[in-house]
Design a protein around this motif. Structure first.
Motif, PDB file in Angstrom:
ATOM      1  N   GLY A 301      45.730  41.513  39.150  1.00 38.96           N
ATOM      2  CA  GLY A 301      46.516  41.248  37.942  1.00 38.96           C
ATOM      3  C   GLY A 301      45.813  40.339  36.956  1.00 38.96           C
ATOM      4  N   LYS A 330      24.752  46.671  37.544  1.00 40.43           N
ATOM      5  CA  LYS A 330      25.631  45.848  38.389  1.00 40.43           C
ATOM      6  C   LYS A 330      25.522  44.361  38.065  1.00 40.43           C
ATOM      7  CE  LYS A 330      26.000  49.197  42.075  1.00 40.43           C
ATOM      8  NZ  LYS A 330      27.324  49.749  41.744  1.00 40.43           N
ATOM      9  N   PHE A 335      35.737  45.431  33.345  1.00 42.33           N
ATOM     10  CA  PHE A 335      37.138  45.118  33.657  1.00 42.33           C
ATOM     11  C   PHE A 335      38.084  46.078  32.937  1.00 42.33           C
ATOM     12  CE2 PHE A 335      37.019  41.504  36.361  1.00 42.33           C
ATOM     13  CZ  PHE A 335      35.827  40.851  36.076  1.00 42.33           C
ATOM     14  N   ARG A 340      41.571  51.848  42.842  1.00 37.02           N
ATOM     15  CA  ARG A 340      41.447  52.324  44.218  1.00 37.02           C
ATOM     16  C   ARG A 340      42.086  53.702  44.377  1.00 37.02           C
ATOM     17  NH1 ARG A 340      41.094  49.498  48.718  1.00 37.02           N
ATOM     18  NH2 ARG A 340      39.332  48.560  47.648  1.00 37.02           N
ATOM     19  N   ARG A 348      49.790  54.845  33.157  1.00 41.14           N
ATOM     20  CA  ARG A 348      50.391  53.701  32.446  1.00 41.14           C
ATOM     21  C   ARG A 348      49.539  53.310  31.230  1.00 41.14           C
ATOM     22  NH1 ARG A 348      50.320  49.829  37.477  1.00 41.14           N
ATOM     23  NH2 ARG A 348      48.248  50.782  37.536  1.00 41.14           N
ATOM     24  N   ARG A 388      31.728  58.165  39.218  1.00 42.67           N
ATOM     25  CA  ARG A 388      32.452  57.241  40.117  1.00 42.67           C
ATOM     26  C   ARG A 388      33.952  57.266  39.869  1.00 42.67           C
ATOM     27  NH1 ARG A 388      27.436  55.395  39.412  1.00 42.67           N
ATOM     28  NH2 ARG A 388      26.382  54.362  41.191  1.00 42.67           N
ATOM     29  N   ASN A 393      42.374  51.601  33.406  1.00 41.55           N
ATOM     30  CA  ASN A 393      43.590  51.375  34.189  1.00 41.55           C
ATOM     31  C   ASN A 393      44.591  50.599  33.340  1.00 41.55           C
ATOM     32  OD1 ASN A 393      42.997  48.529  34.375  1.00 41.55           O
ATOM     33  ND2 ASN A 393      41.475  49.047  35.928  1.00 41.55           N
ATOM     34  N   VAL A 394      45.668  50.209  33.949  1.00 42.03           N
ATOM     35  CA  VAL A 394      46.793  49.595  33.215  1.00 42.03           C
ATOM     36  C   VAL A 394      46.354  48.337  32.486  1.00 42.03           C
ATOM     37  CG1 VAL A 394      47.541  48.138  35.169  1.00 42.03           C
ATOM     38  CG2 VAL A 394      49.216  48.916  33.452  1.00 42.03           C
ATOM     39  N   PHE A 416      52.191  40.056  33.782  1.00 45.94           N
ATOM     40  CA  PHE A 416      52.064  41.140  34.765  1.00 45.94           C
ATOM     41  C   PHE A 416      52.963  40.808  35.968  1.00 45.94           C
ATOM     42  CE2 PHE A 416      50.889  44.039  37.792  1.00 45.94           C
ATOM     43  CZ  PHE A 416      49.645  44.600  37.717  1.00 45.94           C
ATOM     44  N   ARG A 420      56.407  42.581  37.963  1.00 46.85           N
ATOM     45  CA  ARG A 420      56.060  43.074  39.301  1.00 46.85           C
ATOM     46  C   ARG A 420      56.942  42.466  40.383  1.00 46.85           C
ATOM     47  NH1 ARG A 420      51.670  45.862  41.134  1.00 46.85           N
ATOM     48  NH2 ARG A 420      52.030  46.975  39.225  1.00 46.85           N
TER      49      ARG A 420
HETATM   50  C1  SDX Z   1      45.339  46.546  39.028  1.00 44.63           C
HETATM   51  O1  SDX Z   1      46.142  48.640  43.379  1.00 44.63           O
HETATM   52  C2  SDX Z   1      46.829  48.711  42.324  1.00 44.63           C
HETATM   53  O2  SDX Z   1      47.670  49.549  42.174  1.00 44.63           O
HETATM   54  C3  SDX Z   1      46.497  47.670  41.271  1.00 44.63           C
HETATM   55  C4  SDX Z   1      47.240  47.816  39.964  1.00 44.63           C
HETATM   56  C5  SDX Z   1      48.718  47.582  40.130  1.00 44.63           C
HETATM   57  O3  SDX Z   1      49.489  48.065  39.286  1.00 44.63           O
HETATM   58  O4  SDX Z   1      49.082  46.825  41.047  1.00 44.63           O
HETATM   59  O5  SDX Z   1      47.027  49.103  39.432  1.00 44.63           O
HETATM   60  C6  SDX Z   1      46.768  46.796  38.940  1.00 44.63           C
HETATM   61  O6  SDX Z   1      44.935  45.658  39.712  1.00 44.63           O
HETATM   62  C7  SDX Z   1      44.405  47.485  38.287  1.00 44.63           C
HETATM   63  C8  SDX Z   1      42.908  47.157  38.580  1.00 44.63           C
HETATM   64  C9  SDX Z   1      42.528  45.958  37.723  1.00 44.63           C
HETATM   65  N1  SDX Z   1      41.170  45.497  38.054  1.00 44.63           N
HETATM   66  C10 SDX Z   1      40.128  45.682  37.256  1.00 44.63           C
HETATM   67  O7  SDX Z   1      40.178  46.304  36.195  1.00 44.63           O
HETATM   68  C11 SDX Z   1      38.832  45.038  37.749  1.00 44.63           C
HETATM   69  C12 SDX Z   1      37.682  46.037  37.568  1.00 44.63           C
HETATM   70  N2  SDX Z   1      37.902  47.153  38.519  1.00 44.63           N
HETATM   71  C13 SDX Z   1      37.126  47.066  39.754  1.00 44.63           C
HETATM   72  O8  SDX Z   1      36.944  45.781  40.272  1.00 44.63           O
HETATM   73  C14 SDX Z   1      37.543  48.135  40.762  1.00 44.63           C
HETATM   74  O9  SDX Z   1      37.582  49.329  40.100  1.00 44.63           O
HETATM   75  C15 SDX Z   1      38.834  47.961  41.543  1.00 44.63           C
HETATM   76  C16 SDX Z   1      38.906  46.658  42.224  1.00 44.63           C
HETATM   77  C17 SDX Z   1      40.010  48.123  40.641  1.00 44.63           C
HETATM   78  C18 SDX Z   1      38.875  49.080  42.593  1.00 44.63           C
HETATM   79  O10 SDX Z   1      37.794  48.877  43.391  1.00 44.63           O
HETATM   80  P1  SDX Z   1      37.477  49.807  44.682  1.00 44.63           P
HETATM   81  O11 SDX Z   1      38.497  50.877  44.835  1.00 44.63           O
HETATM   82  O12 SDX Z   1      37.241  48.901  45.836  1.00 44.63           O
HETATM   83  O13 SDX Z   1      36.192  50.557  44.240  1.00 44.63           O
HETATM   84  P2  SDX Z   1      34.745  50.104  44.623  1.00 44.63           P
HETATM   85  O14 SDX Z   1      34.593  48.659  44.335  1.00 44.63           O
HETATM   86  O15 SDX Z   1      34.448  50.603  45.987  1.00 44.63           O
HETATM   87  O16 SDX Z   1      33.861  50.900  43.536  1.00 44.63           O
HETATM   88  C19 SDX Z   1      33.319  52.166  43.812  1.00 44.63           C
HETATM   89  C20 SDX Z   1      32.080  52.216  42.935  1.00 44.63           C
HETATM   90  C21 SDX Z   1      31.111  51.061  43.196  1.00 44.63           C
HETATM   91  O17 SDX Z   1      29.825  51.516  42.784  1.00 44.63           O
HETATM   92  P3  SDX Z   1      28.726  51.986  43.942  1.00 44.63           P
HETATM   93  O18 SDX Z   1      28.752  50.895  44.999  1.00 44.63           O
HETATM   94  O19 SDX Z   1      29.267  53.297  44.457  1.00 44.63           O
HETATM   95  O20 SDX Z   1      27.447  52.072  43.212  1.00 44.63           O
HETATM   96  O21 SDX Z   1      32.457  52.068  41.542  1.00 44.63           O
HETATM   97  C22 SDX Z   1      31.903  50.856  41.029  1.00 44.63           C
HETATM   98  C23 SDX Z   1      31.521  50.001  42.226  1.00 44.63           C
HETATM   99  O22 SDX Z   1      30.437  49.145  41.868  1.00 44.63           O
HETATM  100  N3  SDX Z   1      32.953  50.245  40.226  1.00 44.63           N
HETATM  101  C24 SDX Z   1      32.763  49.649  39.062  1.00 44.63           C
HETATM  102  C25 SDX Z   1      34.042  49.249  38.635  1.00 44.63           C
HETATM  103  N4  SDX Z   1      34.958  49.601  39.528  1.00 44.63           N
HETATM  104  C26 SDX Z   1      34.284  50.204  40.532  1.00 44.63           C
HETATM  105  N5  SDX Z   1      31.643  49.432  38.354  1.00 44.63           N
HETATM  106  C27 SDX Z   1      31.807  48.797  37.176  1.00 44.63           C
HETATM  107  N6  SDX Z   1      33.011  48.376  36.686  1.00 44.63           N
HETATM  108  C28 SDX Z   1      34.122  48.604  37.389  1.00 44.63           C
HETATM  109  N7  SDX Z   1      35.301  48.197  36.895  1.00 44.63           N
END
Ligand code: SDX
Length: 486
Positions: A301, A330, A335, A340, A348, A388, A393-394, A416, A420
Motif C-alpha cells: 500500500g 534493475k 512503482f 502478483r 481498478r 514479464r 496496478n491500482v 488506501f 481496506r
Molecule cells: C498493491 O496483492 C495485492 O492484491 C496488492 C494490491 C491490493 O489491492 O492489495 O493490489 C495493492 O500492493 C499493488 C502493488 C503495489 N506495488 C508496487 O507497485 C511496487 C512495484 N511492484 C513490484 O514490486 C511487484 O510487481 C510486486 C511486488 C507488486 C509483485 O511482485 P512479484 O509478484 O513478487 O513479482 P516478482 O518480484 O517475482 O517479479 C517478476 C519479475 C522480476 O524480474 P526477473 O527476476 O524475472 O528478471 O518482474 C520484475 C521482477 O524484477 N518486476 C518488476 C516490477 N515488478 C516485477 N520490475 C520493475 N518494476 C516493477 N514494478
C-alpha cells in the motif's frame, strides 16, 4: 494387416478422474489426491514418507512425511473464501459476484463494505441502519486522542494509524478474547458487529487525526450528518469556518469511488496478515494494526506514495527512456507497475484513470500525469515489461489523484488502508465464522547447522565480522563537543 474400424477400437484412455496420482520415486509408493475447486490439500503429501538417504541430514525429517515449500505463497492458498475473486489473466475483479466496475459506478463505499462483510447488498432499511451505526461510532476515546497527540508532529501518518489501532484494543476490554474468552465472537454476533462498526467508524477519525498531527492543528470532532468520505474531509480540513462548512461534494464522491476500489483484494499481503494474526483469536483492533503495518510497506500500500516520488524523480517526459533503462538494469523499480496476480492491467487502475479526470476538473490537472502517461505508454511498448506481464496496478494513478487533491505524500497509504479496513474485517469475520479457525503456523524447511555442542567463550576464535555473521560497527552520533569518545 487388418485395420480395426473406428467402432471396434476400444479406448485405452482411462476415463478422466478429478484426482492426481503422485508417485514417490524414493519408495515407489503412490497416492491419489482428490482435486477440489482446482486445488489439493498440502497435507496429503505428508503421507509420502521415506527412510533417510545415505548421508542425508536428519533435519530433513524425511521419515515424517513430505512438506511443500512455497516462500511468499507464490502458489499456495491459505484460505477458501467467498468474498472476492480475481481473474488475473483477464484483469477481472468481483466482490461477492459483483464486478468492480459496476460497484464503482453504482454503489457507495459503505454499501460495498456491507456487501463484503455480510455477503449481500443491503436493503434500504439495512443500509440506513448500517450507515447510522457507523456514523455514530466515529468518536475516538479522549485518552487515546491525548496519547496520539503526543506523537511527533512529523510522524508518518501510517505510524499514527497503526499505533492508534494497536492502542484502541486497550479501550475495548469487553471485546478482547484474551480477557473474555476464546469464543466471545462465535456466540455473540452483536459483539462482533459492534466492533465492526466501531472500527469502520473510527478508521476515518484516526486518519484525520494523523493528518491534523502533521499540520499541527487540533483534532476536529466527527460529524454524523455527513457521508463517510465527507466526514473524513471535514475532520481533516475544518478550521475556523462555521460548522456549516462542507467539503466539495465532487471530491467526496471521487474519494468514495476510490474507497470502493481499495476496499478488498482477496488474500493480499495485509489481508493475509489480518487472517493470520486473527487466527490466534487476538482482538480485532490488534489485527487491524497488524494488517495496516503490512500495508504500510512500499511494495504494497505504500506504492502510491512511492509512485509520486518516482515520477517526481523522473521529472519530465524527456527523462522517461533513461529511467526505464535503469529499471531494466534493475537499478530502479517501476512503482505502480506489476502485480502478483494480474497478468493484465489491474481493472481498478482503469476506473481510477476516469476518476482522475473528474478530480482534475475540480483541482486542476496534476502536471506529473504527463510523465505518468509517457512512462506507462513507453513501458507497455517495451518487451521487458510486456514479457514479464507488468501492467499498471491500482497504485499507478491513485497517487496522482491524491496529489491533485492536495494530500501530503505520506498520507497516501492512509487513503488506501482506511477503505481496506472493510476487506480486513470481512476476512476476519469469515475466518471466525467458518468454524475451521486454527492458529496459523506455517511449516519450515530447516537448512541450518546440524546439532553441535556449546563452546565456552575462552575457546572461541575471533572471526572477521561481516553483515551476516555478527554485530558489525554501528554508527553513533558523537558530539564534536564531547571531550572523550565513546
Ligand atoms: C498493491 O496483492 C495485492 O492484491 C496488492 C494490491 C491490493 O489491492 O492489495 O493490489 C495493492 O500492493 C499493488 C502493488 C503495489 N506495488 C508496487 O507497485 C511496487 C512495484 N511492484 C513490484 O514490486 C511487484 O510487481 C510486486 C511486488 C507488486 C509483485 O511482485 P512479484 O509478484 O513478487 O513479482 P516478482 O518480484 O517475482 O517479479 C517478476 C519479475 C522480476 O524480474 P526477473 O527476476 O524475472 O528478471 O518482474 C520484475 C521482477 O524484477 N518486476 C518488476 C516490477 N515488478 C516485477 N520490475 C520493475 N518494476 C516493477 N514494478
Amino acid at each position: 494387416m487388418a485395420i480395426a474400424s473406428a467402432s471396434s477400437v476400444t479406448s485405452s484412455v482411462v476415463k478422466p478422474r478429478n484426482t492426481i496420482t503422485v508417485v514417490d520415486n524414493r519408495t515407489g509408493k503412490s497416492i491419489e489426491i482428490e482435486i477440489t475447486n482446482n486445488s489439493i490439500p498440502a497435507t496429503a503429501f505428508s503421507q509420502l514418507k521415506a527412510p533417510y538417504a545415505d548421508g542425508e541430514r536428519t533435519e530433513n525429517d524425511t521419515p515424517y512425511g513430505l512438506r511443500i515449500l512455497d516462500p511468499s505463497f507464490i502458489n499456495t492458498a491459505m484460505i477458501q473464501s467467498e468474498i472476492t475473486y480475481i481473474d488475473g489473466n483477464k484483469g477481472f475483479l468481483m466482490h461477492r459476484g459483483y464486478p468492480i466496475e459496476q460497484l464503482a459506478e453504482k454503489s457507495s463505499y459503505l454499501e460495498t463494505a456491507y456487501l463484503l462483510i455480510y455477503g449481500e447488498l443491503p436493503s434500504k432499511s439495512q443500509s440506513d441502519l448500517w450507515t447510522w451505526e457507523i456514523m455514530h461510532h466515529t468518536f475516538v476515546a479522549d485518552d487515546l486522542q491525548q496519547m496520539i497527540r503526543q506523537m511527533r508532529y512529523d510522524s508518518h501518518p501510517m505510524s499514527v494509524f497503526i499505533s492508534a489501532f494497536a492502542a484502541m484494543s486497550a479501550f475495548a476490554p469487553e471485546a478482547n478474547p484474551s480477557l473474555q474468552g476464546n469464543d466471545i465472537y462465535i456466540n455473540n454476533k452483536g459483539l462482533m458487529n459492534k466492533q465492526i462498526v466501531r472500527i469502520l467508524g473510527k478508521a476515518t477519525t484516526v486518519a484525520a487525526m494523523a493528518y491534523r498531527i502533521r499540520i499541527n492543528r487540533p483534532f476536529t470532532p466527527p460529524r454524523s450528518d455527513l457521508s463517510y468520505t465527507e466526514n473524513l474531509l471535514y475532520m481533516m480540513d475544518h478550521m475556523a469556518e462555521p460548522n456549516s462548512y462542507r467539503p466539495d461534494p465532487r471530491l467526496a464522491k471521487a474519494l468514495d469511488i476510490l474507497f470502493i476500489l481499495h476496499a478488498d483484494h482477496e488474500m493480499n499481503c495485509s489481508t493475509a496478515a489480518m487472517v493470520h494474526v486473527g487466527s490466534s483469536l487476538v482482538d480485532p483492533y490488534s489485527c487491524v494494526a497488524a494488517a495496516s503495518a503490512a500495508l504500510y510497506g512500499p511494495l504494497h500500500g505504500g506504492a502510491n506514495e512511492a509512485v509520486i516520488r518516482m515520477l517526481t524523480k523522473i521529472g519530465s517526459v524527456e527523462n522517461v527512456p533513461v529511467f526505464l533503462d535503469a529499471v531494466k538494469q534493475k537499478k530502479e523499480l517501476l512503482f505502480g507497475f506489476g502485480h502478483r496476480v494480474y497478468r493484465e492491467t489491474d481493472p481498478r487502475s482503469k476506473v481510477i484513470r476516469e476518476v482522475a479526470d473528474m478530480v482534475f476538473e475540480v483541482c486542476g490537472r496534476e502536471p506529473l500525469i504527463e510523465v505518468a502517461i509517457a512512462l506507462k505508454d513507453a513501458a507497455l511498448k517495451d518487451e521487458y515489461f510486456t514479457s514479464r506481464k507488468l501492467f499498471p496496478n491500482v497504485d499507478y494513478w491513485s497517487g496522482l489523484i491524491y496529489k491533485a487533491m492536495g494530500f501530503p505524500l505520506d498520507f497516501f497509504p492512509v487513503l488506501f488502508v482506511v477503505p481496506r479496513v472493510s476487506g480486513y474485517l470481512a476476512h476476519w469475520k469469515q475466518q471466525l465464522e467458518s468454524g475451521k479457525n486454527k492458529i496459523s503456523r506455517p511449516r519450515q524447511v530447516y537448512v541450518g547447522k546440524s546439532r553441535r555442542d556449546y563452546i565456552p567463550v575462552e575457546a572461541r576464535v575471533e572471526r572477521t565480522i561481516t553483515g551476516q555473521n555478527g554485530l558489525t560497527e554501528i554508527p553513533h552520533y558523537i558530539s564534536k563537543r564531547r571531550l572523550t569518545k565513546i
